[in-house]
Write an enzyme that holds these catalytic residues in place. Structure first.
Site, PDB file in Angstrom:
ATOM      1  N   LYS A 114       0.832  -1.227   0.000  1.00 30.92           N
ATOM      2  CA  LYS A 114       0.000   0.000   0.000  1.00 30.92           C
ATOM      3  C   LYS A 114       0.854   1.260   0.000  1.00 30.92           C
ATOM      4  O   LYS A 114       0.411   2.301  -0.483  1.00 30.92           O
ATOM      5  CB  LYS A 114      -0.977  -0.029   1.176  1.00 30.92           C
ATOM      6  CG  LYS A 114      -2.051  -1.098   0.989  1.00 30.92           C
ATOM      7  CD  LYS A 114      -3.409  -0.714   1.495  1.00 30.92           C
ATOM      8  CE  LYS A 114      -4.434  -1.708   0.977  1.00 30.92           C
ATOM      9  NZ  LYS A 114      -5.708  -1.685   1.659  1.00 30.92           N
ATOM     10  N   LYS A 196      -3.595 -10.459  -6.885  1.00 29.65           N
ATOM     11  CA  LYS A 196      -4.833 -10.748  -6.158  1.00 29.65           C
ATOM     12  C   LYS A 196      -5.971  -9.859  -6.687  1.00 29.65           C
ATOM     13  O   LYS A 196      -5.749  -8.699  -7.032  1.00 29.65           O
ATOM     14  CB  LYS A 196      -4.545 -10.516  -4.664  1.00 29.65           C
ATOM     15  CG  LYS A 196      -5.709 -10.069  -3.816  1.00 29.65           C
ATOM     16  CD  LYS A 196      -5.320  -9.699  -2.402  1.00 29.65           C
ATOM     17  CE  LYS A 196      -6.039  -8.406  -2.032  1.00 29.65           C
ATOM     18  NZ  LYS A 196      -6.291  -8.165  -0.647  1.00 29.65           N
ATOM     19  N   LYS A 199     -10.770  -4.855  -4.976  1.00 30.60           N
ATOM     20  CA  LYS A 199     -11.867  -3.941  -5.302  1.00 30.60           C
ATOM     21  C   LYS A 199     -11.360  -2.565  -5.704  1.00 30.60           C
ATOM     22  O   LYS A 199     -12.078  -1.781  -6.291  1.00 30.60           O
ATOM     23  CB  LYS A 199     -12.877  -3.856  -4.164  1.00 30.60           C
ATOM     24  CG  LYS A 199     -12.295  -3.568  -2.774  1.00 30.60           C
ATOM     25  CD  LYS A 199     -13.422  -3.342  -1.772  1.00 30.60           C
ATOM     26  CE  LYS A 199     -13.394  -4.235  -0.551  1.00 30.60           C
ATOM     27  NZ  LYS A 199     -12.383  -4.003   0.453  1.00 30.60           N
TER      28      LYS A 199
HETATM   29  P1  ATP Z   1      -8.634  -3.278  -0.125  1.00 23.23           P
HETATM   30  O1  ATP Z   1      -8.416  -3.750  -1.547  1.00 23.23           O
HETATM   31  O2  ATP Z   1      -9.531  -2.097   0.011  1.00 23.23           O
HETATM   32  O3  ATP Z   1      -7.377  -3.164   0.695  1.00 23.23           O
HETATM   33  P2  ATP Z   1      -9.355  -5.937   0.605  1.00 23.23           P
HETATM   34  O4  ATP Z   1     -10.446  -6.439  -0.284  1.00 23.23           O
HETATM   35  O5  ATP Z   1      -7.987  -6.473   0.423  1.00 23.23           O
HETATM   36  O6  ATP Z   1      -9.425  -4.376   0.590  1.00 23.23           O
HETATM   37  P3  ATP Z   1     -10.965  -6.319   2.977  1.00 23.23           P
HETATM   38  O7  ATP Z   1     -12.146  -5.727   2.345  1.00 23.23           O
HETATM   39  O8  ATP Z   1     -10.768  -5.850   4.364  1.00 23.23           O
HETATM   40  O9  ATP Z   1      -9.634  -6.119   2.160  1.00 23.23           O
HETATM   41  O10 ATP Z   1     -11.026  -7.901   2.938  1.00 23.23           O
HETATM   42  C1  ATP Z   1     -12.070  -8.602   3.496  1.00 23.23           C
HETATM   43  C2  ATP Z   1     -11.806 -10.078   3.437  1.00 23.23           C
HETATM   44  O11 ATP Z   1     -11.689 -10.529   2.091  1.00 23.23           O
HETATM   45  C3  ATP Z   1     -10.515 -10.509   4.133  1.00 23.23           C
HETATM   46  O12 ATP Z   1     -10.775 -11.683   4.867  1.00 23.23           O
HETATM   47  C4  ATP Z   1      -9.564 -10.789   3.010  1.00 23.23           C
HETATM   48  O13 ATP Z   1      -8.594 -11.736   3.353  1.00 23.23           O
HETATM   49  C5  ATP Z   1     -10.508 -11.319   1.956  1.00 23.23           C
HETATM   50  N1  ATP Z   1      -9.995 -11.122   0.590  1.00 23.23           N
HETATM   51  C6  ATP Z   1      -9.633  -9.948   0.027  1.00 23.23           C
HETATM   52  N2  ATP Z   1      -9.256 -10.135  -1.251  1.00 23.23           N
HETATM   53  C7  ATP Z   1      -9.351 -11.472  -1.510  1.00 23.23           C
HETATM   54  C8  ATP Z   1      -9.101 -12.287  -2.655  1.00 23.23           C
HETATM   55  N3  ATP Z   1      -8.681 -11.783  -3.806  1.00 23.23           N
HETATM   56  N4  ATP Z   1      -9.341 -13.614  -2.548  1.00 23.23           N
HETATM   57  C9  ATP Z   1      -9.780 -14.155  -1.392  1.00 23.23           C
HETATM   58  N5  ATP Z   1     -10.046 -13.437  -0.277  1.00 23.23           N
HETATM   59  C10 ATP Z   1      -9.834 -12.111  -0.321  1.00 23.23           C
END
Ligand code: ATP
Ligand code: LTN
Length: 333
Positions: A114, A196, A199
């Site tokens: 980040k 990965k 969003k």
């Molecule tokens: P950002 O991209 O805004 O940092 P994020 O999607 O990585 O957000 P969170 O919204 O807090 O983070 O994630 C919520 C949950 O989704 C967490 O348990 C995280 O491990 C899971 N997660 C996030 N991205 C993935 C992915 N690509 N595949 C599987 N699980 C995911």
């Protein structure tokens, strides 16, 4: 009667969730809430570590609360609340900050990533993110924390912090375990399958949002990056196809082997359209239910208020133990 174990998880309201968030985390919560005393949070304080438009953030908090409910979180069984509504989270973070070190926090992969993607805003909160996450977990004497694979490192740090505090001041915290799903713990980008799915990706074709209508879902899968050898098998040198197989088997509750067999004599075009149909079938009813819930804001406010009330009671019990252990004088009532 044996006491039930405690489960805690949280998701950031940093935008509309993707099927990565859904498959890696959210979808597992519905079942787990039957077996654990479950607490789910909208991690709005975490979201502030990246610059937000205040009006959009406010909207996203309701979006996420509605999505939790639409995915089957039952407020009769589980606690659902907004992190900033329970001030103990920020308070415990302060205490834990005094036993955490910049060296260990700056080594976290998410901080490093980040810092690169938000070069213009490397704030203290970004580095402190895992300490706030540890507070979330430790306040509830949590046994298990279901998350996607990307959060493993943060979970390990939470365990270290709990052990460190307990060793220094006496036993207060339970040391939590992670719960990472066997399949779809790391859903990859549809455009760059080595990355990965996220969003916050600038390329909308890289992710399936839980808000995409069925046509958009199908179109995005049609455009998904694959390769040129036309074999539908799970293999390290076929990241695009392997990711699609993972998504398909997860939404259909099939094993990868069964999915491979099903598509043995199938071309890529056909395969992608089947994956699109299967994903659309799973997320469309959720999207509709979420939109229905969003129209009843009073109901959402009621659920979140009740959740904060219940969460606060548990959280403050732990916080006061911590205050006492470190030597703070309790306020007289
Ligand atoms: P950002 O991209 O805004 O940092 P994020 O999607 O990585 O957000 P969170 O919204 O807090 O983070 O994630 C919520 C949950 O989704 C967490 O348990 C995280 O491990 C899971 N997660 C996030 N991205 C993935 C992915 N690509 N595949 C599987 N699980 C995911
Ligand atoms: N950092 C997590 C979200 C999160 C979390 C938590 C997950 C905040 N606090 C406590 C589990 C337990 C993420 O997935 N990005």
């Amino acid at each position: 009667m044996e006491e039930r174990k405690v489960l805690f998880s949280a998701i950031q309201p940093s935008g509309i969730l993707t099927i990565g968030n859904y498959l890696g985390a959210l979808r597992n919560f519905k079942k787990l809430q039957n077996d654990y005393d479950s607490i789910f949070s909208v991690a709005d304080l975490h979201t502030l570590t990246v610059r937000q438009d205040p009006a959009v953030l406010r909207k996203n908090v309701y979006e996420l609360a509605a999505l939790y409910l639409a995915c089957g979180i039952d407020p009769q069984k589980s606690i659902l609340f907004v992190q900033s509504h329970v001030s103990a989270h920020a308070e415990l973070t302060w205490i834990l900050n005094t036993i955490c070190y910049p060296g260990e926090l700056s080594r976290m992969t998410q901080f490093k990533e980040k810092s690169k993607s938000h070069e213009d805003n490397i704030n203290m909160g970004l580095m402190d993110y895992p300490v706030l996450m540890a507070s979330d977990i430790l306040l509830y004497q949590t046994d298990i924390v279901p998350v996607g694979a990307d959060q493993k490192q943060h979970l390990e740090l939470s365990r270290d912090i709990a052990i460190r505090f307990n060793n220094r001041f006496g036993d207060v915290f339970k040391v939590p375990d992670g719960y990472i799903p066997k399949t779809a713990a790391r859903v990859m980008s549809l455009q760059e399958p080595s990355k990965k799915m996220s969003k916050s990706d600038a390329n909308f074709n890289a992710f399936i949002s839980m808000d995409d209508d069925p046509d958009t879902v199908r179109r995005k899968f049609k455009r998904a990056v694959t390769d040129s050898d036309n074999r539908i098998i799970f293999s390290e040198d076929k990241p695009g196809i392997s990711n699609l197989l993972t998504i398909y088997s997860a939404v259909c509750d099939k094993t990868i082997e069964d999915a491979e067999k099903e598509f043995e004599n199938c071309g890529y075009g056909d395969f992608k359209s089947k994956v699109g149909d299967a994903v659309a079938a799973v997320i469309e009813p959720i999207r509709q239910e979420k939109n229905k819930l969003l129209a009843s804001k009073d109901y959402l406010d009621y659920v979140l208020k009740d959740g904060a009330y219940k969460a606060e009671k548990i959280a403050y019990k732990t916080l006061f133990k911590v205050y006492k252990k470190v030597g703070l004088v309790p306020r007289k009532r």
